[in-house]
Design a protein around this motif. Structure first.
Motif, short mmCIF file in Angstrom:
data_model
loop_
_atom_site.label_atom_id
_atom_site.label_comp_id
_atom_site.label_asym_id
_atom_site.label_seq_id
_atom_site.Cartn_x
_atom_site.Cartn_y
_atom_site.Cartn_z
N ARG A 1 22.27 11.62 -36.34
CA ARG A 1 23.33 12.50 -35.85
C ARG A 1 23.19 13.91 -36.41
O ARG A 1 23.46 14.90 -35.72
N TYR A 2 22.76 14.01 -37.65
CA TYR A 2 22.56 15.31 -38.28
C TYR A 2 21.56 16.15 -37.50
O TYR A 2 21.72 17.36 -37.34
N LEU A 3 20.51 15.49 -36.96
CA LEU A 3 19.46 16.19 -36.22
C LEU A 3 19.71 16.20 -34.72
O LEU A 3 18.82 16.53 -33.94
N GLY A 4 20.91 15.80 -34.30
CA GLY A 4 21.26 15.90 -32.90
C GLY A 4 20.83 14.73 -32.03
O GLY A 4 20.91 14.81 -30.80
N LYS A 5 20.39 13.65 -32.65
CA LYS A 5 19.97 12.48 -31.88
C LYS A 5 21.15 11.52 -31.73
O LYS A 5 21.95 11.36 -32.66
N ARG A 6 21.25 10.88 -30.58
CA ARG A 6 22.37 9.96 -30.37
C ARG A 6 22.21 8.70 -31.20
O ARG A 6 23.11 8.30 -31.91
N PHE A 7 21.08 8.05 -31.11
CA PHE A 7 20.87 6.80 -31.84
C PHE A 7 19.38 6.54 -31.96
O PHE A 7 18.67 6.52 -30.95
N ASP A 8 18.91 6.37 -33.18
CA ASP A 8 17.51 6.07 -33.43
C ASP A 8 17.43 4.59 -33.82
O ASP A 8 17.57 4.24 -34.99
N SER A 9 17.24 3.73 -32.83
CA SER A 9 17.29 2.28 -33.07
C SER A 9 16.21 1.81 -34.04
O SER A 9 16.45 0.93 -34.87
N ALA B 1 12.46 13.87 -26.21
CA ALA B 1 12.31 12.41 -26.21
C ALA B 1 13.09 11.79 -27.36
O ALA B 1 13.39 12.45 -28.36
N GLY B 2 13.37 10.51 -27.24
CA GLY B 2 14.14 9.83 -28.27
C GLY B 2 13.44 9.72 -29.61
O GLY B 2 14.09 9.58 -30.64
N ASP B 3 12.09 9.79 -29.62
CA ASP B 3 11.37 9.65 -30.88
C ASP B 3 11.13 10.99 -31.57
O ASP B 3 10.47 11.04 -32.62
N ALA B 4 11.64 12.09 -31.01
CA ALA B 4 11.49 13.40 -31.66
C ALA B 4 12.31 13.45 -32.94
O ALA B 4 13.41 12.90 -33.00
N ASP B 5 11.77 14.10 -33.97
CA ASP B 5 12.53 14.25 -35.22
C ASP B 5 13.72 15.16 -35.01
O ASP B 5 14.81 14.93 -35.56
N VAL B 6 13.52 16.23 -34.23
CA VAL B 6 14.61 17.14 -33.85
C VAL B 6 14.70 17.12 -32.34
O VAL B 6 13.79 17.58 -31.65
N ARG B 7 15.79 16.57 -31.82
CA ARG B 7 15.92 16.43 -30.37
C ARG B 7 16.60 17.66 -29.79
O ARG B 7 17.69 18.04 -30.20
N LEU B 8 15.93 18.26 -28.80
CA LEU B 8 16.41 19.49 -28.19
C LEU B 8 16.60 19.29 -26.69
O LEU B 8 16.30 18.23 -26.14
N VAL B 9 17.08 20.34 -26.03
CA VAL B 9 17.30 20.29 -24.59
C VAL B 9 15.96 20.31 -23.85
O VAL B 9 15.02 21.01 -24.26
N LYS C 1 6.43 18.94 -21.41
CA LYS C 1 6.34 17.53 -21.75
C LYS C 1 7.56 17.14 -22.60
O LYS C 1 8.32 17.98 -23.05
N ALA C 2 7.71 15.85 -22.83
CA ALA C 2 8.84 15.36 -23.64
C ALA C 2 8.69 15.78 -25.11
O ALA C 2 9.68 15.91 -25.82
N HIS C 3 7.44 15.98 -25.56
CA HIS C 3 7.16 16.46 -26.91
C HIS C 3 6.73 17.92 -26.82
O HIS C 3 5.71 18.23 -26.21
N PHE C 4 7.50 18.82 -27.42
CA PHE C 4 7.24 20.26 -27.28
C PHE C 4 6.20 20.77 -28.29
O PHE C 4 5.24 21.44 -27.92
N ALA C 5 6.44 20.48 -29.57
CA ALA C 5 5.59 21.03 -30.63
C ALA C 5 5.83 20.24 -31.91
O ALA C 5 6.80 19.48 -32.02
N ASN C 6 4.93 20.44 -32.87
CA ASN C 6 5.19 19.89 -34.20
C ASN C 6 4.78 20.90 -35.26
O ASN C 6 3.99 21.81 -34.99
N VAL C 7 5.35 20.74 -36.44
CA VAL C 7 5.04 21.62 -37.58
C VAL C 7 4.66 20.73 -38.74
O VAL C 7 5.35 19.75 -39.05
N SER C 8 3.57 21.08 -39.40
CA SER C 8 3.09 20.26 -40.52
C SER C 8 2.57 21.13 -41.65
O SER C 8 2.35 22.33 -41.47
N MET C 9 2.39 20.51 -42.81
CA MET C 9 1.76 21.17 -43.95
C MET C 9 0.34 20.63 -44.08
O MET C 9 0.15 19.42 -44.18
#
Length: 278
Positions: free
Chosen positions: A60-68, A214-222, A228-236
């Motif tokens: 909920r903190y990251l805007g996702k409805r439910f991460d089963s 997509a539902g598996d995104a860490d940060v779910r956006l519009v 695509k359902a996956h827009f981008a990722n950021v990593s170290m």
């Protein structure tokens, strides 16, 4: 209100407390009256309820409805770890405390500490780049502190709620204290929505932070038209912070303090002072 909605400590305190209340309700409903049932199954209920609700709070903190997936993982790990913690407290903690001339309270503190460790480990599976060791230690500290606070309240439900909140706050504080770099994400609702603009943080580490609809995104956006359902990722990667556009498959380095827009969010890279100087 905006600051409260952006404060992970508040989310974890509230959802941890709700998990504690659910555990107390299930405890009374199941009638766990014997010492064995109370400690082994009762502590399992604490672990699975608090762990699962904190995983839900993270979503909920990251805007996702439910991460089963994260919810079930936290439920199973928290419940199993809580059961082990309760068993150890009953069969080792209490006898050891008695043999050393201590009060039975020592066994109770041990049980809640072990239960907190299990919850912390479970939550580390739901929070991106939260190290299991850090979360487990923080959960144990929260369980220990929560057990102490239980003596200030008179009911089981208030006690488990207090302990759940303490575990949640301890984990959120530990995540913020021990991360090197993170993303500050300001999410702006689009169209007609009751949601308010808010800013959340996501820790960076070995695991890429995924943005998408997509539902598996860490940060779910519009959803973005044509994307695509996956827009981008950021990593170290080797001390560098890398943004990878999953539509074009192009990457570029990000500097600390640099920002970029993606869908309905503005993202800024943040880091501890030591990394900024590196």
């Amino acid at each position: 209100m905006k600051r409260l909605l952006s404060d992970k400590r508040a989310y974890f305190a509230v959802f941890g407390a709700i998990g504690g209340l659910i555990s107390a309700f299930l405890y009374d409903m199941l009638g766990l009256n014997s010492a064995f049932k109370s400690w082994v199954f009762g502590t399992a209920l604490d672990g699975l309820s608090i762990g699962a609700l904190l995983a839900f709070g993270q979503a909920r903190y990251l805007g996702k409805r439910f991460d089963s997936k994260s919810f079930l993982k936290a439920l199973l790990i928290g419940g199993g770890g809580g059961m082990i913690g309760g068993f150890v407290a009953l069969n080792l903690g209490f006898p050891l405390a008695g043999a050393l001339g201590g009060a039975t309270d020592a066994g109770r503190f041990l049980g809640w500490t072990l239960g907190g460790i299990a919850v912390g480990f479970a939550v580390s599976k739901a929070v991106p780049n939260l190290k299991a060791k850090t979360a487990s230690i923080a959960g144990g500290v929260g369980g220990l502190a929560g057990c102490g606070l239980m003596y200030l309240v008179s009911s089981l439900s208030a006690g488990t709620a207090t302990t759940g909140a303490a575990i949640g706050v301890a984990i959120a504080l530990a995540e913020a204290a021990f991360r090197e770099a993170w993303l500050e994400v300001t999410i702006r609702p689009k169209g007609l929505s009751l949601e308010k603009e808010r800013t959340v943080t996501v820790s960076l580490g070995d695991r890429p932070v995924l943005f998408g609809c997509a539902g598996d995104a860490d940060v779910r956006l519009v959803e973005m038209p044509g994307a695509k359902a996956h827009f981008a990722n950021v990593s170290m990667e080797g001390g560098r912070i890398v943004l990878r556009d999953l539509a074009t498959e192009k990457s570029r380095n990000l500097a600390v303090g640099e920002g970029f827009d993606i869908s309905n969010a503005h993202v800024v890279v943040r880091a501890k002072a030591a990394m900024e100087k590196a």
